[in-house]
Motif scaffolding. Structure first.
Motif, PDB file in Angstrom:
ATOM      1  N   ARG A  42      -0.729  -5.297  -4.373  1.00  0.00           N
ATOM      2  CA  ARG A  42       0.515  -4.077  -4.404  1.00  0.00           C
ATOM      3  C   ARG A  42       1.626  -4.733  -3.583  1.00  0.00           C
ATOM      4  NH1 ARG A  42      -1.192   0.799  -5.391  1.00  0.00           N
ATOM      5  NH2 ARG A  42       0.447   1.618  -4.193  1.00  0.00           N
ATOM      6  N   PRO A  43       2.720  -4.305  -4.023  1.00  0.00           N
ATOM      7  CA  PRO A  43       3.903  -4.471  -3.593  1.00  0.00           C
ATOM      8  C   PRO A  43       4.193  -3.662  -2.429  1.00  0.00           C
ATOM      9  CG  PRO A  43       4.411  -2.714  -5.363  1.00  0.00           C
ATOM     10  CD  PRO A  43       2.787  -3.044  -5.303  1.00  0.00           C
ATOM     11  N   LEU A  44       5.102  -3.975  -1.526  1.00  0.00           N
ATOM     12  CA  LEU A  44       5.359  -3.175  -0.451  1.00  0.00           C
ATOM     13  C   LEU A  44       5.598  -1.747  -0.766  1.00  0.00           C
ATOM     14  CD1 LEU A  44       6.476  -3.620   2.672  1.00  0.00           C
ATOM     15  CD2 LEU A  44       8.681  -3.387   1.906  1.00  0.00           C
ATOM     16  N   ASP A  45       4.850  -0.652  -0.025  1.00  0.00           N
ATOM     17  CA  ASP A  45       5.156   0.589  -0.254  1.00  0.00           C
ATOM     18  C   ASP A  45       6.594   0.951  -0.201  1.00  0.00           C
ATOM     19  OD1 ASP A  45       5.032   3.295  -0.186  1.00  0.00           O
ATOM     20  OD2 ASP A  45       3.796   3.667   1.738  1.00  0.00           O
ATOM     21  N   ALA A  46       6.814   1.562  -1.571  1.00  0.00           N
ATOM     22  CA  ALA A  46       8.350   1.819  -1.758  1.00  0.00           C
ATOM     23  C   ALA A  46       8.933   2.846  -0.904  1.00  0.00           C
ATOM     24  CB  ALA A  46       8.359   2.330  -3.291  1.00  0.00           C
ATOM     25  N   GLY A  47       8.000   3.839  -0.244  1.00  0.00           N
ATOM     26  CA  GLY A  47       8.540   4.623   0.759  1.00  0.00           C
ATOM     27  C   GLY A  47       8.843   3.873   1.821  1.00  0.00           C
TER      28      GLY A  47
END
Length: 257
Positions: A42-47
């Motif tokens: 997963r990418p860094l949490d966009a939030g």
């Protein structure tokens, strides 16, 4: 004292560059799938993205310009694009869009200067009634740090040209091609070409990108391993830093001469 430079490899060609409160995001793709292929990890949490000074888009291929990713990005963040790419984005996002010709600097905020530079690729994306092939690399100056972002570029003399103009602290270079340059001149570089590009740029540090996130770049894993070996043999092994896609981080407290 100048804040350190921090680079977070979110995956493929998406890198978050930070220096204190300054932050620039490259070629945003924060989604979980690309052409139907699932993201590996997963990418860094966009939030958790910090306030952004700007976004740079090298070209409009789906793996470098993912429109759904903009739902995570405030509409006030300026988006720097190659010439004639604006009409594509205006149809889908509300952000300020800045089209820049090569070698024309732009300051989206104080202490951030972004200059598009030539690269070797093609940028076609079909939208009904509109098709174009413009591409750009970028020199990104955050405070006293200078970063070069090559997008999806193949090897060419443009690396030496940029390296003769700017003192590059960090080069973000794509790696992953499994075919000879002469057979597919628009493809990302293989390991040998990537090492030569870093040398041409006279980069103090290099991060390989465009590998490890999607099946599209599956050849990059082997090329990255070879890249490290070749870099060591050319005397720049300690300056090449391989980050795991999905949030691998690198920081540097140095500064440009």
């Amino acid at each position: 004292m100048q804040a350190p430079l921090l680079a977070t490899y979110l995956g493929h060609a998406t890198v978050l560059l930070q220096c204190g409160e300054l932050a620039v995001l490259t070629d945003p793709h924060l989604g979980q799938r690309l052409y139907g292929m699932p993201r590996r990890g997963r990418p860094l949490d966009a939030g958790t993205l910090p306030p952004l000074s700007a976004i740079v888009v090298s070209h409009t291929h789906l793996d470098h310009l993912d429109i759904p990713s903009f739902k995570f990005i405030p509409s006030t963040v300026p988006v720097i694009v190659p010439p004639k790419a604006g009409p594509v984005l205006y149809r889908f996002i509300n952000n300020p869009i800045v089209e820049l010709a090569h070698w024309v600097p732009h300051m989206p905020t104080a202490d951030v200067t972004i200059t598009p530079v030539p690269v070797r690729h093609y940028g076609g994306r079909y939208v009904p009634g509109l098709r174009f092939r413009q591409v750009s690399g970028y020199v990104i100056q955050l405070g006293s740090h200078t970063i070069y972002f090559a997008g999806d570029s193949s090897y060419g003399t443009h690396f030496r040209e940029v390296g003769n103009v700017y003192p590059i602290d960090l080069a973000l270079l794509p790696v992953g091609s499994f075919v000879p340059h002469w057979l597919a001149p628009s493809k990302p570089m293989n390991a040998m070409e990537c090492v030569q590009a870093a040398i041409d740029l006279k980069a103090k540090h290099t991060l390989p990108i465009h590998w490890g996130s999607f099946g599209l770049s599956r050849w990059g894993d082997a090329q990255v391993t070879r890249l490290q070996s070749l870099a060591a043999s050319r005397g720049i092994g300690e300056t090449v830093h391989v980050l795991e896609p999905g949030g691998g981080r690198w920081s540097w407290s140095g500064h440009s001469a």
